[in-house]
Design a protein around this motif. Structure first.
Motif, PDB file in Angstrom:
ATOM      1  N   MET A   1       0.852  -1.187   0.000  1.00 59.12           N
ATOM      2  CA  MET A   1       0.000   0.000   0.000  1.00 59.12           C
ATOM      3  C   MET A   1       0.892   1.243   0.000  1.00 59.12           C
ATOM      4  SD  MET A   1      -2.993   0.950   2.651  1.00 59.12           S
ATOM      5  CE  MET A   1      -4.470   1.479   1.889  1.00 59.12           C
ATOM      6  N   PHE A   2       0.542   2.214  -0.823  1.00 56.48           N
ATOM      7  CA  PHE A   2       1.287   3.459  -0.889  1.00 56.48           C
ATOM      8  C   PHE A   2       0.859   4.366   0.258  1.00 56.48           C
ATOM      9  CE2 PHE A   2       1.215   1.907  -5.240  1.00 56.48           C
ATOM     10  CZ  PHE A   2       2.572   1.933  -5.541  1.00 56.48           C
ATOM     11  N   LYS A   3       1.834   4.938   0.951  1.00 54.91           N
ATOM     12  CA  LYS A   3       1.578   5.789   2.119  1.00 54.91           C
ATOM     13  C   LYS A   3       1.891   7.241   1.781  1.00 54.91           C
ATOM     14  CE  LYS A   3       1.079   2.193   4.908  1.00 54.91           C
ATOM     15  NZ  LYS A   3      -0.178   1.772   5.399  1.00 54.91           N
ATOM     16  N   PHE A   4       0.855   8.073   1.738  1.00 55.72           N
ATOM     17  CA  PHE A   4       1.018   9.486   1.448  1.00 55.72           C
ATOM     18  C   PHE A   4       0.645  10.353   2.647  1.00 55.72           C
ATOM     19  CE2 PHE A   4       0.776   7.643  -2.725  1.00 55.72           C
ATOM     20  CZ  PHE A   4       1.675   8.401  -3.455  1.00 55.72           C
ATOM     21  N   LYS A   5       0.378   9.742   3.785  1.00 56.86           N
ATOM     22  CA  LYS A   5      -0.084  10.482   4.951  1.00 56.86           C
ATOM     23  C   LYS A   5       0.876  11.601   5.337  1.00 56.86           C
ATOM     24  CE  LYS A   5      -1.653  10.136   9.663  1.00 56.86           C
ATOM     25  NZ  LYS A   5      -2.083   9.313  10.754  1.00 56.86           N
ATOM     26  N   ARG A   6       2.182  11.326   5.378  1.00 57.38           N
ATOM     27  CA  ARG A   6       3.154  12.353   5.766  1.00 57.38           C
ATOM     28  C   ARG A   6       3.129  13.540   4.811  1.00 57.38           C
ATOM     29  NH1 ARG A   6       8.725  10.063   6.000  1.00 57.38           N
ATOM     30  NH2 ARG A   6       9.266  12.246   5.776  1.00 57.38           N
ATOM     31  N   LEU A   7       3.035  13.274   3.520  1.00 56.03           N
ATOM     32  CA  LEU A   7       3.021  14.339   2.525  1.00 56.03           C
ATOM     33  C   LEU A   7       1.748  15.181   2.631  1.00 56.03           C
ATOM     34  CD1 LEU A   7       4.534  15.569   0.111  1.00 56.03           C
ATOM     35  CD2 LEU A   7       3.272  14.003  -1.343  1.00 56.03           C
ATOM     36  N   ILE A   8       0.606  14.519   2.781  1.00 57.18           N
ATOM     37  CA  ILE A   8      -0.666  15.233   2.918  1.00 57.18           C
ATOM     38  C   ILE A   8      -0.684  16.038   4.215  1.00 57.18           C
ATOM     39  CG2 ILE A   8      -3.161  14.943   3.209  1.00 57.18           C
ATOM     40  CD1 ILE A   8      -2.948  12.599   1.203  1.00 57.18           C
ATOM     41  N   GLU A   9      -0.178  15.468   5.292  1.00 53.98           N
ATOM     42  CA  GLU A   9      -0.118  16.183   6.571  1.00 53.98           C
ATOM     43  C   GLU A   9       0.766  17.428   6.460  1.00 53.98           C
ATOM     44  OE1 GLU A   9      -1.572  15.636   9.629  1.00 53.98           O
ATOM     45  OE2 GLU A   9      -2.793  14.035   8.797  1.00 53.98           O
ATOM     46  N   GLU A 103      -8.325   4.252  -2.208  1.00 55.40           N
ATOM     47  CA  GLU A 103      -8.190   3.573  -0.917  1.00 55.40           C
ATOM     48  C   GLU A 103      -7.832   2.093  -1.006  1.00 55.40           C
ATOM     49  OE1 GLU A 103     -12.805   3.945  -1.306  1.00 55.40           O
ATOM     50  OE2 GLU A 103     -11.187   5.367  -1.440  1.00 55.40           O
ATOM     51  N   ASP A 104      -8.001   1.461  -2.162  1.00 59.88           N
ATOM     52  CA  ASP A 104      -7.630   0.050  -2.287  1.00 59.88           C
ATOM     53  C   ASP A 104      -6.121  -0.156  -2.278  1.00 59.88           C
ATOM     54  OD1 ASP A 104     -10.237  -0.761  -2.309  1.00 59.88           O
ATOM     55  OD2 ASP A 104     -10.367  -0.919  -4.489  1.00 59.88           O
ATOM     56  N   TYR A 105      -5.369   0.880  -2.701  1.00 52.57           N
ATOM     57  CA  TYR A 105      -3.920   0.708  -2.761  1.00 52.57           C
ATOM     58  C   TYR A 105      -3.147   1.916  -2.245  1.00 52.57           C
ATOM     59  CZ  TYR A 105      -5.276   2.743  -7.231  1.00 52.57           C
ATOM     60  OH  TYR A 105      -5.860   3.505  -8.204  1.00 52.57           O
ATOM     61  N   ALA A 106      -3.832   2.879  -1.656  1.00 51.93           N
ATOM     62  CA  ALA A 106      -3.164   4.034  -1.053  1.00 51.93           C
ATOM     63  C   ALA A 106      -3.998   4.509   0.137  1.00 51.93           C
ATOM     64  CB  ALA A 106      -3.013   5.155  -2.066  1.00 51.93           C
ATOM     65  N   ASP A 107      -3.414   5.398   0.926  1.00 51.82           N
ATOM     66  CA  ASP A 107      -4.093   5.842   2.146  1.00 51.82           C
ATOM     67  C   ASP A 107      -4.829   7.167   1.971  1.00 51.82           C
ATOM     68  OD1 ASP A 107      -1.829   7.373   1.865  1.00 51.82           O
ATOM     69  OD2 ASP A 107      -1.159   7.155   3.945  1.00 51.82           O
ATOM     70  N   PHE A 108      -5.173   7.551   0.747  1.00 54.71           N
ATOM     71  CA  PHE A 108      -5.875   8.805   0.512  1.00 54.71           C
ATOM     72  C   PHE A 108      -6.905   8.641  -0.594  1.00 54.71           C
ATOM     73  CE2 PHE A 108      -2.732   8.846  -2.781  1.00 54.71           C
ATOM     74  CZ  PHE A 108      -3.294   9.549  -3.826  1.00 54.71           C
TER      75      PHE A 108
END
Length: 120
Positions: A1-9, A103-108
């Motif tokens: 899963m791709f994690k973009f939480k830090r970038l979006i935050e 949401e199936d492959y990333a957190d946004f």
């Protein structure tokens, strides 16, 4: 899963969000006032956050005039923003026009926001 939480935050801003209500099919007598007018309940605004970015010029051009420079893209960690919801940011209003569900492959999720005219 791709994690973009830090970038979006890192690039998030706060805005007011009024989630659109699902369409109702059943109507009861309590939904009308004494004169027979439908009683609408006001949408409740909550504070939400996400990365609100301008549309790329290429996307505006490819839309054939449907999208403008006033419209925005919202990258949000919230996957449950319904279409037709209203977002208010810095006094400007936008409606959620479309959703690209990652949401199936990333957190946004990515939402296209259409600017609302001040006459609406």
């Amino acid at each position: 899963m791709f994690k973009f939480k830090r970038l979006i935050e890192k690039y998030k801003v706060s805005f007011e969000l009024e989630k659109a209500k699902p369409e109702q099919t059943a109507v009861s007598a309590e939904d009308f006032d004494d004169q027979g007018r439908y009683k609408e309940t006001p949408d409740e605004a909550v504070t939400a956050s996400g990365a609100l970015v301008p549309l790329p010029a290429r996307l505006i051009y490819q839309s054939g005039g449907r999208l403008t420079e006033a419209d925005r893209i919202l990258y949000s960690l919230d996957h449950n923003i319904p279409l037709k919801s209203k977002i208010t940011y810095k006094g400007l209003k936008y409606y959620v026009e479309s959703k690209t569900p990652y949401e199936d492959y990333a957190d946004f999720s990515q939402y296209t926001l259409k600017a609302v005219s001040s006459f609406d």
